[in-house]
Design a protein around this motif. Structure first.
Motif, PDB file in Angstrom:
ATOM      1  N   ALA A 243      -9.993 -41.622  10.808  1.00  0.00           N
ATOM      2  CA  ALA A 243      -9.340 -42.931  10.722  1.00  0.00           C
ATOM      3  C   ALA A 243     -10.133 -44.017  11.440  1.00  0.00           C
ATOM      4  N   TRP A 244     -10.941 -43.655  12.444  1.00  0.00           N
ATOM      5  CA  TRP A 244     -11.788 -44.642  13.103  1.00  0.00           C
ATOM      6  C   TRP A 244     -12.747 -45.286  12.114  1.00  0.00           C
ATOM      7  N   PHE A 245     -13.054 -44.558  11.061  1.00  0.00           N
ATOM      8  CA  PHE A 245     -14.002 -45.038  10.047  1.00  0.00           C
ATOM      9  C   PHE A 245     -13.290 -45.449   8.762  1.00  0.00           C
ATOM     10  N   GLY A 246     -11.971 -45.615   8.831  1.00  0.00           N
ATOM     11  CA  GLY A 246     -11.192 -46.048   7.683  1.00  0.00           C
ATOM     12  C   GLY A 246     -11.037 -44.993   6.616  1.00  0.00           C
ATOM     13  N   ARG A 247     -11.054 -43.709   7.003  1.00  0.00           N
ATOM     14  CA  ARG A 247     -11.015 -42.626   6.025  1.00  0.00           C
ATOM     15  C   ARG A 247      -9.881 -41.643   6.314  1.00  0.00           C
ATOM     16  N   GLU A 248      -9.551 -40.880   5.294  1.00  0.00           N
ATOM     17  CA  GLU A 248      -8.780 -39.664   5.448  1.00  0.00           C
ATOM     18  C   GLU A 248      -9.784 -38.512   5.545  1.00  0.00           C
ATOM     19  N   ARG A 303     -12.934 -41.001  21.420  1.00  0.00           N
ATOM     20  CA  ARG A 303     -13.558 -42.169  20.810  1.00  0.00           C
ATOM     21  C   ARG A 303     -14.559 -42.815  21.768  1.00  0.00           C
ATOM     22  N   GLU A 304     -14.193 -42.922  23.040  1.00  0.00           N
ATOM     23  CA  GLU A 304     -15.114 -43.492  24.016  1.00  0.00           C
ATOM     24  C   GLU A 304     -16.377 -42.632  24.124  1.00  0.00           C
ATOM     25  N   SER A 305     -16.188 -41.334  24.096  1.00  0.00           N
ATOM     26  CA  SER A 305     -17.321 -40.409  24.176  1.00  0.00           C
ATOM     27  C   SER A 305     -18.231 -40.545  22.958  1.00  0.00           C
ATOM     28  N   LEU A 306     -17.621 -40.574  21.775  1.00  0.00           N
ATOM     29  CA  LEU A 306     -18.403 -40.676  20.552  1.00  0.00           C
ATOM     30  C   LEU A 306     -19.183 -41.988  20.500  1.00  0.00           C
ATOM     31  N   ARG A 307     -18.571 -43.064  20.931  1.00  0.00           N
ATOM     32  CA  ARG A 307     -19.269 -44.346  20.919  1.00  0.00           C
ATOM     33  C   ARG A 307     -20.540 -44.273  21.767  1.00  0.00           C
ATOM     34  N   TRP A 308     -20.437 -43.633  22.928  1.00  0.00           N
ATOM     35  CA  TRP A 308     -21.618 -43.486  23.792  1.00  0.00           C
ATOM     36  C   TRP A 308     -22.681 -42.631  23.100  1.00  0.00           C
ATOM     37  N   VAL A 315     -25.788 -38.813  18.237  1.00  0.00           N
ATOM     38  CA  VAL A 315     -24.964 -38.424  17.093  1.00  0.00           C
ATOM     39  C   VAL A 315     -25.193 -39.435  15.982  1.00  0.00           C
ATOM     40  N   ASP A 316     -25.317 -38.925  14.765  1.00  0.00           N
ATOM     41  CA  ASP A 316     -25.480 -39.755  13.566  1.00  0.00           C
ATOM     42  C   ASP A 316     -24.160 -39.785  12.815  1.00  0.00           C
ATOM     43  N   VAL A 317     -23.614 -40.989  12.627  1.00  0.00           N
ATOM     44  CA  VAL A 317     -22.387 -41.117  11.842  1.00  0.00           C
ATOM     45  C   VAL A 317     -22.673 -41.816  10.513  1.00  0.00           C
ATOM     46  N   GLY A 318     -23.886 -41.652  10.031  1.00  0.00           N
ATOM     47  CA  GLY A 318     -24.239 -42.167   8.721  1.00  0.00           C
ATOM     48  C   GLY A 318     -24.200 -43.678   8.633  1.00  0.00           C
ATOM     49  N   GLY A 319     -24.438 -44.348   9.746  1.00  0.00           N
ATOM     50  CA  GLY A 319     -24.446 -45.811   9.733  1.00  0.00           C
ATOM     51  C   GLY A 319     -23.070 -46.444   9.661  1.00  0.00           C
ATOM     52  N   GLN A 320     -22.021 -45.632   9.784  1.00  0.00           N
ATOM     53  CA  GLN A 320     -20.670 -46.159   9.688  1.00  0.00           C
ATOM     54  C   GLN A 320     -20.276 -46.902  10.976  1.00  0.00           C
ATOM     55  N   ALA A 321     -19.629 -48.033  10.840  1.00  0.00           N
ATOM     56  CA  ALA A 321     -19.158 -48.780  12.002  1.00  0.00           C
ATOM     57  C   ALA A 321     -17.767 -48.306  12.386  1.00  0.00           C
ATOM     58  N   PHE A 322     -17.483 -48.366  13.680  1.00  0.00           N
ATOM     59  CA  PHE A 322     -16.131 -48.013  14.124  1.00  0.00           C
ATOM     60  C   PHE A 322     -15.835 -48.688  15.458  1.00  0.00           C
TER      61      PHE A 322
END
Length: 322
Positions: A243-248, A303-308, A315-322
């Motif tokens: 959901a952070w990336f607007g997905r299910e 979420r705070e951890s992933l952002r760091w 970590v690569d999130v495929g260029g997705q913003a969140f």
């Protein structure tokens, strides 16, 4: 206020705890191996006494505990003790002066959960060297307190989460690809229909509990869970992260053999170790006795951890913003 020696001061918990203690007016001695720096900078470190110590080598020489005792602490926070032998060595050295000893345990002293939420009074049924060792340390320290020796408090964190290090993912392991799959809408397999339970906690919330325990006489002789307010299932964490990336999340529920085939034995073993326990730990005692109030939910901490991790290229999130 007093003189507090923190063993493992530059680790996950200590990086948050030491500045907290300084702000609270304590005199802090930070003991760590070598010149390792804390996970984040804080002005409070400038007023901290730093001591370098190789615990393993000094324990083998029989000197570590006496070195800690020689620092003349009013309290010792031990964030780096994993065996009963190590705990006994420290306690023997501290016994003449009897400073307060705060030990970092783990919710894995409980083993497989039978009732939820798990309370601190649940009979100990640990398995594996980590949980078993921590349960034996807990027993040793409480016996020490009951017999008039070193007064001790044991704090049991869940899966410690925070910026600066890899964290347990919604798949129950350290596979960084889990984040990319959830961010980009790729399928992510989960065992046991995704109903395995994880109980995360932000490192600063763990530090909060240790700080509180220093000034709560009623805590002596007890154990406390230190976790977020609610545990979550793997599928719940996956849904929250997507959901952070607007997905299910696109989840596929598979058997353990298929999970291992897809992701390899290392990640499959880690997932199994977490879901086999599926501990949802209650924090009622910590709230009542310590005044503990976790600031972060499991998802907020993750979420705070992933952002760091994303910001630092880990970590690569495929260029997705969140």
């Amino acid at each position: 206020m007093g003189r507090v020696v923190v063993i493992g001061a530059t680790g996950h918990i200590g990086s948050y705890l030491v500045p907290r203690l300084v702000r609270a007016g304590h005199e802090v001695v930070a003991v760590s191996r070598g010149s390792r720096q804390p996970y984040f900078e804080a002005a409070e470190w400038a007023s901290v006494e730093r001591v370098a110590a190789d615990r393993d080598a000094e324990e083998a020489a029989g000197t570590f505990g006496y070195r800690i005792a020689g620092l003349e602490p009013d309290a010792v926070v031990d964030l780096l003790c994993f065996t009963p032998e190590s705990a006994r060595h420290l306690v023997d050295a501290l016994r003449p002066a009897k400073p307060l000893l705060l030990h970092c345990g783990t919710i894995w002293v409980h083993g497989r959960a039978l009732r939820v939420p798990v309370t601190e009074d649940e009979p100990r049924t640990p398995f594996g060297p980590y949980g078993t060792g921590k349960a034996r340390i807990e027993e040793l320290l409480h016996r020490e307190t009951r017999t008039g020796g070193v007064p001790a408090v044991v704090l049991h964190p869940g899966h410690i989460t925070g910026p600066g290090w890899p964290v347990i993912t919604p798949a129950g392991n350290l596979d960084p690809e889990v984040w990319r799959r959830l961010a980009t809408g790729e399928p992510q397999a989960l065992p046991d229909r995704g109903l395995g339970v994880l109980h995360h906690v932000h490192a600063d919330d763990v530090a909060q509990a240790f700080e509180l325990a220093l000034t709560r006489p009623a805590a002596v002789g007890s154990s406390f869970h230190v976790v977020s307010a609610q545990a979550m299932t793997l599928r719940g964490l996956a849904a929250g992260a997507a959901a952070w990336f607007g997905r299910e999340p696109v989840l596929e529920f598979v058997d353990p053999e298929e999970f291992e085939r897809r992701y390899g034995p290392e990640h499959a073993r880690a997932t199994h170790e977490h879901t086999e326990r599926s501990i949802a730990a209650g924090i009622g005692r910590a709230r009542e006795v310590l005044g503990y109030s976790p600031r972060y939910s499991s998802l907020e901490a993750l979420r705070e951890s992933l952002r760091w991790l994303v910001d630092h290229g880990q970590v690569d999130v495929g260029g997705q913003a969140f």
